[in-house]
Design an enzyme around this catalytic site. Structure first.
Site, PDB file in Angstrom:
ATOM      1  N   SER A 113     -65.951 -95.957  30.237  1.00  0.00           N
ATOM      2  CA  SER A 113     -65.253 -94.846  30.959  1.00  0.00           C
ATOM      3  C   SER A 113     -65.029 -95.108  32.236  1.00  0.00           C
ATOM      4  CB  SER A 113     -66.128 -93.664  30.327  1.00  0.00           C
ATOM      5  OG  SER A 113     -65.474 -92.667  31.375  1.00  0.00           O
ATOM      6  N   SER A 114     -63.803 -94.228  32.831  1.00  0.00           N
ATOM      7  CA  SER A 114     -63.862 -94.738  34.208  1.00  0.00           C
ATOM      8  C   SER A 114     -64.486 -94.008  35.121  1.00  0.00           C
ATOM      9  CB  SER A 114     -62.161 -94.114  34.396  1.00  0.00           C
ATOM     10  OG  SER A 114     -62.230 -92.554  33.996  1.00  0.00           O
ATOM     11  N   CYS A 115     -65.457 -93.062  34.607  1.00  0.00           N
ATOM     12  CA  CYS A 115     -66.473 -92.453  35.306  1.00  0.00           C
ATOM     13  C   CYS A 115     -67.593 -93.280  35.810  1.00  0.00           C
ATOM     14  CB  CYS A 115     -67.276 -91.051  34.623  1.00  0.00           C
ATOM     15  SG  CYS A 115     -68.060 -91.691  33.348  1.00  0.00           S
ATOM     16  N   TYR A 142     -74.152 -90.076  31.822  1.00  0.00           N
ATOM     17  CA  TYR A 142     -73.322 -90.717  31.062  1.00  0.00           C
ATOM     18  C   TYR A 142     -72.881 -92.111  31.753  1.00  0.00           C
ATOM     19  CZ  TYR A 142     -68.860 -90.960  28.412  1.00  0.00           C
ATOM     20  OH  TYR A 142     -67.647 -91.622  27.727  1.00  0.00           O
ATOM     21  N   LYS A 146     -73.301 -96.058  30.511  1.00  0.00           N
ATOM     22  CA  LYS A 146     -72.155 -96.979  30.421  1.00  0.00           C
ATOM     23  C   LYS A 146     -72.421 -97.907  31.397  1.00  0.00           C
ATOM     24  CE  LYS A 146     -69.651 -94.755  27.218  1.00  0.00           C
ATOM     25  NZ  LYS A 146     -69.447 -95.226  25.821  1.00  0.00           N
ATOM     26  N   HIS A 185     -62.322 -82.480  26.005  1.00  0.00           N
ATOM     27  CA  HIS A 185     -61.702 -82.957  27.466  1.00  0.00           C
ATOM     28  C   HIS A 185     -60.605 -82.108  27.837  1.00  0.00           C
ATOM     29  CE1 HIS A 185     -63.783 -86.693  26.254  1.00  0.00           C
ATOM     30  NE2 HIS A 185     -64.121 -86.766  27.455  1.00  0.00           N
TER      31      HIS A 185
END
Ligand SMILES: NC(=O)c1ccc[n+]([C@@H]2O[C@H](COP(=O)([O-])OP(=O)(O)OC[C@H]3O[C@@H](n4cnc5c(N)ncnc54)[C@H](OP(=O)(O)O)[C@@H]3O)[C@@H](O)[C@H]2O)c1
Length: 334
Positions: A113-115, A142, A146, A185
């Protein structure tokens, strides 16, 4: 784009096939003629259970794996359940990636994920910005899980010669999304909020944050198409994405590809578009005492574009399709 590398009868395991991305992957795989899909629901196979996952891979021996199973959620869920987010995601990744290796899987796609990128990463965020600064605190557990998944793919590629690739989607939305009022989301949450406000005849809707932070959104079927495009790349093109770790030259590139639209908008602009789609004509107000998250999150997608793929579904069309899906689900639930 049609398949060039995966055989039509290849055994393809889609982990998390009932989710937003997983279900889009199954739709795309079936549409492209891949008939040998291996699918297990969460209750049939809990991916945090190491012994069951080992048994499953040894028995099924998939050729390709797409890891789209994860514990996923918005700001509220991440703030409320940080231990679950790090434990479950680490366990799923550890079990699936290691057992894919033991089973001799040809290619594996790990969905991150982009986070994973630093909170204040330069915009747009490039793959090499990984691990260059502090993370956004609201979803750090999270994000760290990842990042560990990417590092696993990278390490297995180096030590064992595997061909595992991590893909970092931007915010996704589409059919089958999670419309839970608090666990969801931003787009599904806005769809539900504006829909209920219209049905109840409310004059105004209040949203969390200032509305000024910028976000990028991608339709889930586009995300699935991008994944299959990458998995299908010919060997030489695919190999260029698998990362470099040259201790002599100091050149480090993670096996990572961003997947997004390449453009963003403010949350206020997004809210206005969702309100238009849903037909809510009241006021949109912002509660500035609530957190915003990162000020901007836009992915640099030039690595993906260079492989010859671009997203096709614009936000307006995607929102229309997502809202139709929400209404159908609401009607069938009542
Ligand atoms: N949605 C987004 O905006 C977004 C953005 C960036 C990245 N991603 C990434 O894309 C991937 C898929 O996300 P998504 O939005 O499709 O999530 P989702 O709709 O919540 O789907 C997740 C899937 O994983 C399954 N799962 C969860 N825990 C499991 C377990 N312990 N064992 C077996 N299956 C389990 C879920 O099954 P149950 O529902 O039955 O539990 C579901 O099928 C994730 O890696 C996520 O990080 C998503």
């Amino acid at each position: 784009m049609t398949g060039r590398s995966m055989e039509r009868d290849a055994r393809i395991y889609v982990a998390g096939h009932s989710g937003l991305v997983g279900s889009a992957l199954v739709r795309q795989l079936q549409a492209q003629g891949f008939g040998n899909l291996i699918l297990r629901t969460h209750s049939e196979l809990d991916l945090t259970d190491g012994a069951s996952v080992a048994q499953f891979f040894a028995a099924q021996r998939p050729d390709y794996v797409i890891l789209a199973a994860a514990k996923v959620g918005g700001i509220w869920a991440n703030k409320s359940y940080p231990a679950d987010f790090i434990r479950i995601n680490l366990a799923i990744q550890l079990n699936v990636i290691h057992n894919a290796f033991l089973a001799g899987v040809k290619r594996l796609l790990f969905l991150g994920s982009s986070c994973i990128y630093p909170r204040l990463a330069p915009q747009p965020m490039r793959e090499e910005h990984l691990l260059t600064g502090p993370l956004e605190p609201t979803n750090r557990p999270y994000a760290l899980a990842k990042i560990s998944g990417i590092e696993m793919c990278w390490s297995y590629n180096r030590q064992h010669g595997t061909r595992y690739l991590a893909v970092m989607p931007t915010n996704l939305y589409g059919p089958g999304d999670n419309y839970h009022p608090r666990g969801s989301h931003v787009i599904p949450a806005l769809i539900r909020k504006f829909h209920e406000a219209r049905v109840q005849g409310l004059k105004a809707v209040v949203l969390w944050g200032s509305g000024t932070s910028r976000r990028e959104f991608l339709y889930s079927d586009d995300m699935a198409q991008a994944c299959l495009h990458l998995l299908n790349l010919p060997d030489d093109a695919y190999s260029t994405l698998l990362g470099e770790d040259d201790t002599v030259t100091g050149h480090f590139v993670p096996p990572l590809v961003n997947i997004g639209m390449g453009q963003d908008l403010t949350i206020r602009e997004l809210a206005e578009r969702v309100a238009d789609t849903v037909g809510f004509a009241g006021a949109i107000e912002f509660d500035q005492t609530m957190p915003d998250g990162s000020p901007q999150k836009l992915l640099d997608v030039s690595r993906l574009w260079y492989t010859g793929w671009r997203a096709a579904t614009g936000l307006e069309e995607g929102l229309r399709k997502a809202y139709r899906d929400f209404v159908e689900r609401e009607l069938s639930a009542h």
